[in-house]
Design a protein around this motif. Structure first.
Motif, PDB file in Angstrom:
ATOM      1  N   HIS A 113     -23.392 -32.448 -26.260  1.00 19.16           N
ATOM      2  CA  HIS A 113     -23.556 -31.013 -26.023  1.00 19.16           C
ATOM      3  C   HIS A 113     -24.104 -30.865 -24.607  1.00 19.16           C
ATOM      4  N   TYR A 114     -23.817 -29.739 -23.973  1.00 19.98           N
ATOM      5  CA  TYR A 114     -24.345 -29.558 -22.618  1.00 19.98           C
ATOM      6  C   TYR A 114     -24.778 -28.111 -22.403  1.00 19.98           C
ATOM      7  N   HIS A 115     -25.721 -27.945 -21.471  1.00 23.23           N
ATOM      8  CA  HIS A 115     -26.129 -26.626 -21.002  1.00 23.23           C
ATOM      9  C   HIS A 115     -25.302 -26.308 -19.758  1.00 23.23           C
ATOM     10  N   ALA A 116     -24.497 -25.277 -19.815  1.00 24.54           N
ATOM     11  CA  ALA A 116     -23.617 -24.954 -18.693  1.00 24.54           C
ATOM     12  C   ALA A 116     -24.400 -24.726 -17.404  1.00 24.54           C
ATOM     13  N   ARG A 117     -25.555 -24.072 -17.519  1.00 20.86           N
ATOM     14  CA  ARG A 117     -26.317 -23.767 -16.309  1.00 20.86           C
ATOM     15  C   ARG A 117     -26.902 -25.020 -15.654  1.00 20.86           C
ATOM     16  N   ALA A 118     -26.981 -26.124 -16.410  1.00 27.35           N
ATOM     17  CA  ALA A 118     -27.534 -27.360 -15.861  1.00 27.35           C
ATOM     18  C   ALA A 118     -26.486 -28.215 -15.175  1.00 27.35           C
ATOM     19  N   LEU A 119     -25.199 -27.936 -15.401  1.00 25.76           N
ATOM     20  CA  LEU A 119     -24.144 -28.823 -14.915  1.00 25.76           C
ATOM     21  C   LEU A 119     -24.137 -29.012 -13.388  1.00 25.76           C
ATOM     22  N   PRO A 120     -24.315 -27.951 -12.577  1.00 27.40           N
ATOM     23  CA  PRO A 120     -24.312 -28.204 -11.122  1.00 27.40           C
ATOM     24  C   PRO A 120     -25.345 -29.234 -10.697  1.00 27.40           C
ATOM     25  N   LYS A 121     -26.507 -29.185 -11.291  1.00 26.32           N
ATOM     26  CA  LYS A 121     -27.565 -30.142 -10.954  1.00 26.32           C
ATOM     27  C   LYS A 121     -27.218 -31.546 -11.451  1.00 26.32           C
ATOM     28  N   LEU A 147     -23.559 -37.353 -13.338  1.00 25.50           N
ATOM     29  CA  LEU A 147     -22.398 -37.470 -14.230  1.00 25.50           C
ATOM     30  C   LEU A 147     -21.197 -38.082 -13.525  1.00 25.50           C
ATOM     31  N   SER A 148     -20.982 -37.734 -12.267  1.00 24.77           N
ATOM     32  CA  SER A 148     -19.837 -38.288 -11.550  1.00 24.77           C
ATOM     33  C   SER A 148     -20.006 -39.783 -11.317  1.00 24.77           C
ATOM     34  N   SER A 149     -21.222 -40.210 -10.998  1.00 25.66           N
ATOM     35  CA  SER A 149     -21.476 -41.638 -10.831  1.00 25.66           C
ATOM     36  C   SER A 149     -21.401 -42.372 -12.164  1.00 25.66           C
ATOM     37  N   TYR A 150     -21.887 -41.754 -13.211  1.00 23.24           N
ATOM     38  CA  TYR A 150     -21.802 -42.311 -14.565  1.00 23.24           C
ATOM     39  C   TYR A 150     -20.334 -42.491 -14.964  1.00 23.24           C
ATOM     40  N   TRP A 151     -19.518 -41.477 -14.698  1.00 25.64           N
ATOM     41  CA  TRP A 151     -18.081 -41.561 -15.000  1.00 25.64           C
ATOM     42  C   TRP A 151     -17.432 -42.685 -14.199  1.00 25.64           C
ATOM     43  N   TRP A 152     -17.771 -42.802 -12.924  1.00 20.49           N
ATOM     44  CA  TRP A 152     -17.175 -43.827 -12.062  1.00 20.49           C
ATOM     45  C   TRP A 152     -17.538 -45.227 -12.571  1.00 20.49           C
ATOM     46  N   ASN A 153     -18.774 -45.435 -12.946  1.00 20.00           N
ATOM     47  CA  ASN A 153     -19.213 -46.740 -13.432  1.00 20.00           C
ATOM     48  C   ASN A 153     -18.625 -47.083 -14.800  1.00 20.00           C
ATOM     49  N   SER A 154     -18.129 -46.076 -15.512  1.00 27.91           N
ATOM     50  CA  SER A 154     -17.568 -46.306 -16.847  1.00 27.91           C
ATOM     51  C   SER A 154     -16.098 -46.675 -16.821  1.00 27.91           C
ATOM     52  N   ASN A 155     -15.508 -46.755 -15.629  1.00 27.95           N
ATOM     53  CA  ASN A 155     -14.159 -47.292 -15.489  1.00 27.95           C
ATOM     54  C   ASN A 155     -14.087 -48.652 -16.198  1.00 27.95           C
ATOM     55  N   LYS A 156     -12.951 -48.973 -16.815  1.00 27.24           N
ATOM     56  CA  LYS A 156     -12.838 -50.151 -17.671  1.00 27.24           C
ATOM     57  C   LYS A 156     -13.334 -51.425 -17.001  1.00 27.24           C
ATOM     58  N   ALA A 157     -12.876 -51.703 -15.801  1.00 25.35           N
ATOM     59  CA  ALA A 157     -13.262 -52.945 -15.131  1.00 25.35           C
ATOM     60  C   ALA A 157     -14.745 -52.968 -14.799  1.00 25.35           C
ATOM     61  N   LEU A 212     -31.564 -40.720 -11.629  1.00 24.01           N
ATOM     62  CA  LEU A 212     -31.959 -40.835 -13.026  1.00 24.01           C
ATOM     63  C   LEU A 212     -31.533 -39.586 -13.791  1.00 24.01           C
ATOM     64  N   GLY A 213     -30.671 -39.784 -14.782  1.00 21.64           N
ATOM     65  CA  GLY A 213     -30.234 -38.687 -15.632  1.00 21.64           C
ATOM     66  C   GLY A 213     -30.981 -38.695 -16.954  1.00 21.64           C
ATOM     67  N   VAL A 214     -30.723 -37.681 -17.754  1.00 25.13           N
ATOM     68  CA  VAL A 214     -31.398 -37.534 -19.047  1.00 25.13           C
ATOM     69  C   VAL A 214     -30.379 -37.185 -20.115  1.00 25.13           C
ATOM     70  N   LYS A 215     -30.454 -37.871 -21.239  1.00 23.87           N
ATOM     71  CA  LYS A 215     -29.712 -37.488 -22.435  1.00 23.87           C
ATOM     72  C   LYS A 215     -30.739 -37.110 -23.494  1.00 23.87           C
ATOM     73  N   PHE A 237     -26.850 -32.908 -22.667  1.00 26.49           N
ATOM     74  CA  PHE A 237     -27.017 -32.922 -21.218  1.00 26.49           C
ATOM     75  C   PHE A 237     -27.596 -31.573 -20.787  1.00 26.49           C
ATOM     76  N   ALA A 238     -28.827 -31.626 -20.305  1.00 27.62           N
ATOM     77  CA  ALA A 238     -29.554 -30.408 -19.958  1.00 27.62           C
ATOM     78  C   ALA A 238     -30.664 -30.780 -18.994  1.00 27.62           C
ATOM     79  N   ASP A 239     -31.328 -29.766 -18.440  1.00 29.51           N
ATOM     80  CA  ASP A 239     -32.536 -30.044 -17.682  1.00 29.51           C
ATOM     81  C   ASP A 239     -33.546 -30.728 -18.597  1.00 29.51           C
ATOM     82  N   ARG A 240     -34.200 -31.722 -18.066  1.00 33.48           N
ATOM     83  CA  ARG A 240     -35.127 -32.510 -18.878  1.00 33.48           C
ATOM     84  C   ARG A 240     -36.144 -31.651 -19.626  1.00 33.48           C
ATOM     85  N   ASP A 241     -36.686 -30.646 -18.960  1.00 30.23           N
ATOM     86  CA  ASP A 241     -37.781 -29.859 -19.529  1.00 30.23           C
ATOM     87  C   ASP A 241     -37.347 -28.504 -20.061  1.00 30.23           C
TER      88      ASP A 241
END
Length: 415
Positions: A77-85, A90-100, A268-271, A314-318
């Protein structure tokens, strides 16, 4: 007050680190703004995940990412207002999750997981916490042949590559394991190596009592008051300032509040995640820690009741709690197991500290003498507490760490 080492953060990582240092004769003060184990370590699924050699990656299939975009799932689940931050993480997380890249990360991550059960075993016995532990694994239940076959194939790969043990369950075998589950499931998979913890907070407290029996001290204090003092470090606490020559940052998702002012830039991200305890109806019994694989939630038979846990938010930590995933999961869970009333006054929420390469930060700070980092364990904080604590303590005491910590070093993040 002075000590050899200050450990900031009294979750399972910080407590385990302080304990291993105390076992080596160091005088240690453990500092947290709250009681030990009352933040992220309080509310997890209670698994020591020996099978978890492959960290949770970001989905790579665009059709699946699109489905997540509708924001109506239990597992994310995600908070839409938190996505820009969150975009850089998330983009680096997605890149590192490439299969290789993901496969390479798993190979670097696996040694930590390999020693998770054995390192807990040492502390569990020393702390007299055996009554909190079960050693019979956990299971996944499948609604479809497609999900079943995909997970069976992955289990066979993990068995071949990493020696992970598992057992396939047909519908009858699953019903034998869990006679009170509804027959919506066509089968299951039992991971045999993991251990489960009936009260994760209780385990943290058992380790804390062992730490204190070795002369360690826990004090409430403000980590953000950290400053360099002479050749060491100083932190303000409720009993006054504490000084030490060395300091470990084990503040989980709050670690950046200390590291950023010192010039470190960890992405550092937060789930965030939620849980609630329930009573069973009548004489219903849940025997295993059980995951409804295709719906993405856990049911765990813990000391305080049957704990239902959610996936990642996925949201602001606090940001304030938004337990919509818990409500979705409860509605589904009631259709597959006879849950009765809620046992908690309100849903619990915690924040998992995540790095974009899915590996923790373990090691000496590159630009400050006497400063060490131990955070970023994502979903495996409970699993990796004792492993991390031992590695940090060995490195700090001049011993050769029992694992090569190079892959998890802080230097992999550029300031």
């Amino acid at each position: 007050m002075s000590a050899d080492v200050i450990v900031l953060g009294a979750g399972i990582i910080g407590v385990s680190t302080a304990l291993h240092l105390a076992r080596r004769g160091k005088s240690v003060v453990l500092i947290d703004r709250r009681g030990p184990g009352e933040e992220t370590s309080f509310g997890n699924a209670g698994l020591i995940q020996r099978e978890g050699v492959v960290p949770y990656g970001f989905p790579q299939e665009w059709n699946l990412i699109l489905r997540y975009g509708f924001n109506n799932r239990i597992d994310a689940h995600y908070h839409a207002r938190a996505l820009p931050k969150l975009v850089p993480f998330l983009s680096s997380y997605w890149w590192n999750s490439n299969k290789a890249r993901h496969e390479a990360i798993a190979k670097a991550y696996a040694p930590l997981i390999e020693h998770s059960v054995s390192e807990h075993d040492v502390l569990i016995k020393a702390a007299g916490a055996e009554d909190l532990i079960r050693k019979d694994g956990w299971l996944e239940a499948f609604r479809s042949e497609a999900a079943r076959d995909k997970e069976y194939a992955e289990a066979e790969r993990l068995s071949r590559d990493y020696g992970i043990r598992f057992r396939k369950l047909d519908q009858q075998a699953l019903a034998t394991e869990e006679p009170h589950l509804k027959d919506v499931f066509i089968g299951g998979l039992k991971w045999e190596d993991p251990w489960s913890v009936k009260d994760p907070h209780g385990l943290t407290m058992a380790y804390l009592r062992y730490f204190e029996s070795l002369g360690g001290r826990f004090i409430k204090g403000d980590a953000k008051s950290l400053r360099q003092h002479g050749a060491g470090w100083q932190v303000q606490t409720e009993t006054g300032p504490v000084e030490a020559g060395e300091l470990v940052v084990a503040l989980g998702p709050w670690s950046d509040e200390v590291t950023a002012p010192l010039g470190y830039r960890f992405l550092l991200g937060v789930k965030r995640g939620y849980h609630m305890h329930y009573a069973p109806q009548g004489n219903a019994v849940l025997n295993n820690w059980t995951m409804d694989k295709e719906r993405g939630y856990f049911l765990a038979p813990m000391s305080k009741g049957i704990r239902l846990t959610t996936g990642a938010e996925f949201a602001d930590r606090d940001a304030p709690k938004t337990p919509v995933q818990l409500a979705r999961a409860e509605a589904v869970a009631r259709t597959i197991f006879p849950l009765a009333e809620r046992l908690d006054a309100e849903p619990w929420m915690g924040a998992r500290p995540c790095t974009p390469d899915m590996m923790p930060v373990i090691g000496r700070a590159p630009r400050h003498k006497g400063l060490w980092f131990a955070f970023g364990h994502a979903h495996h904080g409970l699993t990796l507490g004792p492993v991390t604590g031992r590695l940090i303590a060995e490195a700090m005491c001049g011993e050769k760490p029992f694992l090569d910590i190079t892959a998890w070093r802080p230097e992999r993040f550029k300031a």
